[in-house]
Design an enzyme around this catalytic site. Sequence first.
Site, mmCIF file in Angstrom:
data_model
loop_
_atom_site.group_PDB
_atom_site.id
_atom_site.type_symbol
_atom_site.label_atom_id
_atom_site.label_comp_id
_atom_site.label_asym_id
_atom_site.label_seq_id
_atom_site.Cartn_x
_atom_site.Cartn_y
_atom_site.Cartn_z
ATOM 1 N N TYR A 32 46.976 36.081 41.379
ATOM 2 C CA TYR A 32 47.153 36.165 42.831
ATOM 3 C C TYR A 32 47.493 34.804 43.413
ATOM 4 O O TYR A 32 47.395 33.784 42.737
ATOM 5 C CB TYR A 32 45.899 36.746 43.490
ATOM 6 N N ARG A 51 53.253 27.938 41.163
ATOM 7 C CA ARG A 51 51.991 28.187 40.442
ATOM 8 C C ARG A 51 51.888 29.656 40.018
ATOM 9 O O ARG A 51 51.389 29.957 38.924
ATOM 10 C CB ARG A 51 50.783 27.813 41.299
ATOM 11 N N ARG A 100 43.693 53.894 29.635
ATOM 12 C CA ARG A 100 43.010 52.619 29.477
ATOM 13 C C ARG A 100 43.111 52.174 28.023
ATOM 14 O O ARG A 100 42.844 52.960 27.116
ATOM 15 C CB ARG A 100 41.542 52.758 29.879
ATOM 16 N N LYS A 150 45.383 31.478 37.823
ATOM 17 C CA LYS A 150 44.771 32.036 39.041
ATOM 18 C C LYS A 150 44.635 33.553 38.908
ATOM 19 O O LYS A 150 45.418 34.321 39.473
ATOM 20 C CB LYS A 150 45.605 31.649 40.262
ATOM 21 N N GLU A 182 34.496 22.515 40.392
ATOM 22 C CA GLU A 182 35.128 22.790 41.691
ATOM 23 C C GLU A 182 34.235 23.717 42.488
ATOM 24 O O GLU A 182 33.175 24.131 42.018
ATOM 25 C CB GLU A 182 36.525 23.405 41.482
ATOM 26 N N LEU A 206 41.225 25.074 38.843
ATOM 27 C CA LEU A 206 42.506 25.534 39.373
ATOM 28 C C LEU A 206 43.284 24.331 39.910
ATOM 29 O O LEU A 206 42.708 23.448 40.549
ATOM 30 C CB LEU A 206 42.280 26.549 40.501
HETATM 31 N N1 PMP Z 1 39.780 26.277 43.009
HETATM 32 C C1 PMP Z 1 39.528 27.598 42.994
HETATM 33 C C2 PMP Z 1 38.567 28.147 42.001
HETATM 34 C C3 PMP Z 1 40.166 28.438 43.933
HETATM 35 O O1 PMP Z 1 39.917 29.753 43.921
HETATM 36 C C4 PMP Z 1 41.045 27.873 44.890
HETATM 37 C C5 PMP Z 1 41.726 28.695 45.940
HETATM 38 N N2 PMP Z 1 42.070 29.963 45.560
HETATM 39 C C6 PMP Z 1 41.269 26.483 44.865
HETATM 40 C C7 PMP Z 1 40.623 25.723 43.894
HETATM 41 C C8 PMP Z 1 42.190 25.815 45.837
HETATM 42 O O2 PMP Z 1 43.543 26.071 45.549
HETATM 43 P P1 PMP Z 1 44.634 26.078 46.691
HETATM 44 O O3 PMP Z 1 44.577 24.741 47.360
HETATM 45 O O4 PMP Z 1 45.911 26.273 45.976
HETATM 46 O O5 PMP Z 1 44.299 27.193 47.624
#
Ligand code: PMP
Length: 286
Positions: A32, A51, A100, A150, A182, A206
């Site tokens: 996503y 991305r 499935r 992601k 994070e 991410l």
């Molecule tokens: N880390 C994680 C785990 C996230 O889910 C997100 C946002 N979806 C981010 C960092 C930040 O990424 P972005 O700046 O691209 O939204």
Amino acid sequence: MRTVYVNGDYVPETEARVSIFDRGFLMADGVYEVTSILGGKLIDFEGHAVRLQRSLDELEMRSPISKDDLLEVHRELVRVNDIDEGMIYLQITRGAPGDRDFAFPDPETTTPTIVLFTQNKPGLADSPAAKKGMKVISIEDIRWGRRDIKTVQLLYPSMGKMMAKKVGADDAWMIEDGYVTEGTSNNAYIVKGNKIITRALSNDILHGITRAAVLRFAQEAQMEVEERNFTIDEAKEADEAFITSASTFVMPVVEIDGIALGDGMPGRVAPRLREIYLEESLKAAV
Ligand code: PMP
């Protein structure tokens, strides 16, 4: 009622349909993106599109749409839903085979599912939360080892958010081997003196689109950036802390595990970076 996009069609949200055999639903086999809208325009569409392609490539999933068409769909949804400030959520899954099965379906016969919808958030840029700052707790990072992709596998981040809420905090920072990875849905930073410290890119986090922009703007503003691991204890002794994400931009963190940073109010660096980020991103918005 919202108009949403599903597999090539614009439909009212109550009429959008996805199969119960969809691998996004059964296996979290999907990726996503969330792109912000300010002044009716898309913030860093290019970064999110690049991305997205990388996430698809890493999972050997085909894209059901070209980048140009994807931009058109984003713009059309903003237009028909009359969004001035908010977000667009985009999800692509490996599609819905007839049953499935753990094995990936044949991409020749099972096409990916694509869904997009808008989220209207008036006041997103001028958020009161940004003036107050947010509180985070620390939790163990027990996610899988490919956090650079992601995926829609968001159960643990969702649980982390609930652990924070239960104790009156806003979010959780995750810790692995003693170091902060994070936030549940954002990248994490601390500030020491004039230095902005954030974990370096790897499969552990991410690769935030907002992170890339903010670090670039910080360097252009002659701020010092250090990409390295930091512990939660170091964070608790920092002058400031903040997070970044597409939907929160730059958001000050004023408390970690109940310990106030500085005087417990947003400091100098995070609010300034937020200002620069909003200003520069708006200029480049499409
Ligand atoms: N880390 C994680 C785990 C996230 O889910 C997100 C946002 N979806 C981010 C960092 C930040 O990424 P972005 O700046 O691209 O939204």
